[in-house]
Enzyme design. Structure first.
Site, PDB file in Angstrom:
ATOM      1  N   LYS A 146       0.857  -1.199   0.000  1.00 37.58           N
ATOM      2  CA  LYS A 146       0.000   0.000   0.000  1.00 37.58           C
ATOM      3  C   LYS A 146       0.887   1.241   0.000  1.00 37.58           C
ATOM      4  CE  LYS A 146      -3.894   1.892   2.689  1.00 37.58           C
ATOM      5  NZ  LYS A 146      -4.699   1.706   3.901  1.00 37.58           N
ATOM      6  N   SER A 162      -9.589   1.666   3.420  1.00 40.33           N
ATOM      7  CA  SER A 162      -8.836   2.443   2.457  1.00 40.33           C
ATOM      8  C   SER A 162      -7.786   1.644   1.681  1.00 40.33           C
ATOM      9  CB  SER A 162      -8.121   3.588   3.171  1.00 40.33           C
ATOM     10  OG  SER A 162      -7.247   3.083   4.137  1.00 40.33           O
ATOM     11  N   SER A 206      -9.601  -0.593   7.627  1.00 41.00           N
ATOM     12  CA  SER A 206      -9.083  -0.377   6.283  1.00 41.00           C
ATOM     13  C   SER A 206      -8.484  -1.571   5.565  1.00 41.00           C
ATOM     14  CB  SER A 206      -8.047   0.748   6.303  1.00 41.00           C
ATOM     15  OG  SER A 206      -8.720   1.970   6.506  1.00 41.00           O
TER      16      SER A 206
END
Lengths: 526, 109
Positions: free
Chosen positions: A78, A173, A197
């Site tokens: 990420k 996210s 997330s």
């Protein structure tokens, strides 16, 4: 070996025996990334360095000296983890062009074991959001939007309307990481989890999403959102793989003083056959308003599954659940206000051209660099931290946090081993529908089932369970005791085996994965 | 209970982030309203929780030994304006103007 194989069980053996090489795997993944570009899962693809890492791995396999199971395995990270020499943007204008001078500890650990870093995945700006729709590089598309399963069930309103407007979100996210794993472009991906997330997009994308116990995995190099809740998250296609990743990442890091000092021993998951000694708790408050009837039914079915297999299944109560979102809202914005203060344009990141004064440069830089969501949270956070508000909001929220954490302690003390809950209130929404509400409203709605585990620091995992009527993934969540990941993952693995979640059928994957070695396409990995 | 202009101004100075428009202010109002639900909870006799790891004494201090550093070059690479080994900032000690004067002051944003 194919991209669909489990790490420990199949890929590792295939690599050792030379049936597939690290460079082949790497090339296949890179090609698939290119042909799934429309998903917008990746912000940066580190093609050259990945191939180089794959070549080095290949040399090690040739010498018969692989570093471990992860040697040669393509992974994605990420884009809020620092990666030396590779741009780290947090999907924000504030960090566009920022080249990290160091590797986050978790990234370093993966590289030290020979993993191949394919690239950085897309997210909501600074990990604030539950849709992966609010980053400067645009939204991430859920691979299931393009699956045979979803397309079969969707009825286009008109002939001209196509996938372009129908696609569903990944959740967030860590949506890019979830989409990357779901579309087979990597074997595993790192996400982060502060309010859900990692688990939220895992549920929407039909992959395993593990949130480890706070303090187990180092946060050094993970650009912080909420220091007291953030954890690196692990996204994989099966529970066994999550255990492999966990084994390589967990453990004390002198560079992160919030990691516990106990020795961590990596483990292999046993194949549980007897669940009669298990006590599963069903928290009644997780039957939250807005929970879709489909997911409620699946949750019920799952509870019955355990009951019929001989486990003790009991209803429990976590009375402060409904306050966890409010509590999170205050604590999160307060910590964000503090953490975002480092972005001033002087040492790194975006810098405004304004020159009149330091303060005006800072203000302009932050105005230009942050989106509305980030700025809104900074302002709210500062409000709650004002002297006149500190006790009333911040300290109050800290007290409520303790009540939430205590709810879990009481339940686990009463003999319950694992909690079983839904992960999300509904399946992935179509993008056009999702953006009708603002980020804060969405986050408040979507984090409701995942947030409390972050409050209490407990380990939790999303296991893909079944497809909805519309052909979209539904996941269920298991929450375990602090630092009892082995038990949590063992139960999750048992459940995974029972439900046999179907494999996504993507045209692009079929094209790229008819490898040199024909391999049976099976729905289960074990 | 609306947030006063004075507090809004104060927040912008503290945060060095501006509300931009009335929507921004609305957002704050809603956030406060949302947070007010906390007061429904009875927290008498409850201690605030700083860290979930409070029982584990892991928040330790390390020895004051230099273990890393000498990375001036790498650190300066990411800065836009620098002179030799210094980060360069515009002149300081000039307070931001009050809300009314703000629009003219922040140019090019």
């Amino acid at each position: 070996a194919t991209l669909k194989d489990g790490l420990r069980s199949q890929v590792s053996a295939a690599l050792k025996e030379g049936r597939v090489t690290p460079t082949e795997l790497c090339r296949r993944c890179l090609a698939l990334i290119k042909s799934t570009k429309f998903l917008n899962a990746y912000i940066t693809v580190a093609e050259e360095t990945a191939l180089k890492q794959a070549e080095e791995s290949e040399e090690r396999y040739k010498r018969g000296q692989p570093l471990g199971i992860l040697d040669g395995i393509p992974i994605a990270v990420k884009d809020n983890f620092n990666t030396a020499g590779i741009e780290t943007t947090c999907a924000s204008n504030m960090l566009k062009g920022y080249i990290s001078p160091y590797n986050a500890t978790v990234v370093q650990k993966l590289l030290d074991q020979g993993a191949v870093l394919l690239g950085k995945t897309n997210l909501d700006e600074f990990a604030m959001g539950s849709g992966s729709t609010d980053g400067v590089f645009g939204p991430v598309r859920n691979p299931w939007s393009y699956s045979k399963q979803y397309k079969e069930k969707s009825v286009p309103k008109s002939h001209s309307e196509d996938e372009e407007s129908n696609w569903v979100i990944t959740g967030g996210s860590s949506g890019g990481s979830a989409a990357a794993v779901s579309s087979f472009t990597c074997f595993a991906a790192l996400g982060s989890d502060t309010g859900g997330s990692t688990r939220n997009p895992a549920a929407h994308c039909g992959v395993v999403g593990l949130k480890p116990t706070y303090g187990l995995i180092s946060r050094h190099g993970l650009i912080p959102l909420v220091n007291s809740m953030d954890v690196p998250g692990i996204l994989t296609r099966c529970v066994d793989d999550a255990a492999v990743l966990l084994g390589s990442l967990a453990g004390h890091d002198p560079k992160d003083s919030t990691t516990i000092q106990d020795d961590f021993k990596p483990f292999e998951l046993p194949n549980l056959t007897d669940v009669s000694k298990l006590s599963i708790g069903i928290p009644k408050e997780y039957h939250a308003p807005g929970l879709s009837s489909e997911i409620l039914a699946l949750w019920s079915k799952a509870a019955d599954l355990f009951k019929n297999a001989g486990a003790k299944v009991v209803e429990v109560s976590l009375p402060h659940t409904r306050y966890s979102i409010v509590c999170y809202h205050v604590l999160c914005t307060a910590e964000v206000a503090s953490n975002m203060a480092r972005f001033d344009g002087l040492e790194y990141g975006h810098r405004s051209d304004t020159k009149e004064s330091t303060e005006s440069m800072y203000a302009a830089t932050r105005r230009e660099g942050f989106n509305d969501v980030v700025r809104g949270r900074i302002l709210s956070g500062n409000y709650f931290l004002l002297k006149q508000n500190y006790e009333k909001y911040f300290v109050k929220a800290q007290k409520v946090r303790r009540l939430i954490a205590n709810d879990f302690v009481k339940v686990f003390r009463s003999g319950v081993d694992i909690l079983l809950t839904p992960t999300t209130l509904s399946v992935a929404a179509p993008y056009m529908e999702f953006i009708q509400e603002d980020n804060r409203t969405r986050s408040a709605q979507d984090d409701i089932l995942t947030q409390a585990a972050n409050m209490a620091g407990l380990p939790a995992i999303n296991v893909p369970t079944a497809l909805s009527e519309r052909g979209l993934p539904v996941g269920l969540q298991f929450i375990g005791r602090s630092f009892q990941e082995k038990q949590l993952l063992t139960v999750a693995k048992w459940f995974e085996k029972q439900v046999q979640f179907p494999m996504i059928q993507l045209e692009e994957v079929k094209r790229h994965d008819n490898g040199v070695f024909q391999h049976q396409q099976s729905a289960s990995f074990s | 209970q609306k947030v006063s202009l004075e507090v809004l101004d104060h927040l912008e100075h503290l945060a060095l982030v501006d509300f931009r428009d009335s929507e921004g202010v609305e957002r704050l109002q809603k956030a406060i309203q949302f947070a007010d639900q906390l007061h429904e909870v009875n927290t008498d006799g409850v201690e605030p929780m700083d860290s979930v790891l409070e029982d584990r004494w892991c928040l330790y201090l390390r020895e004051d030994d230099v273990t890393e550093g000498n990375c001036t070059k790498e650190l300066l690479e990411n800065a836009r304006e620098k002179v030799e080994e210094y980060f360069v900032a515009p002149p300081g000690n000039i307070p931001l103007p009050k809300l009314e004067e703000r629009e003219a002051f922040l140019q090019g944003s």
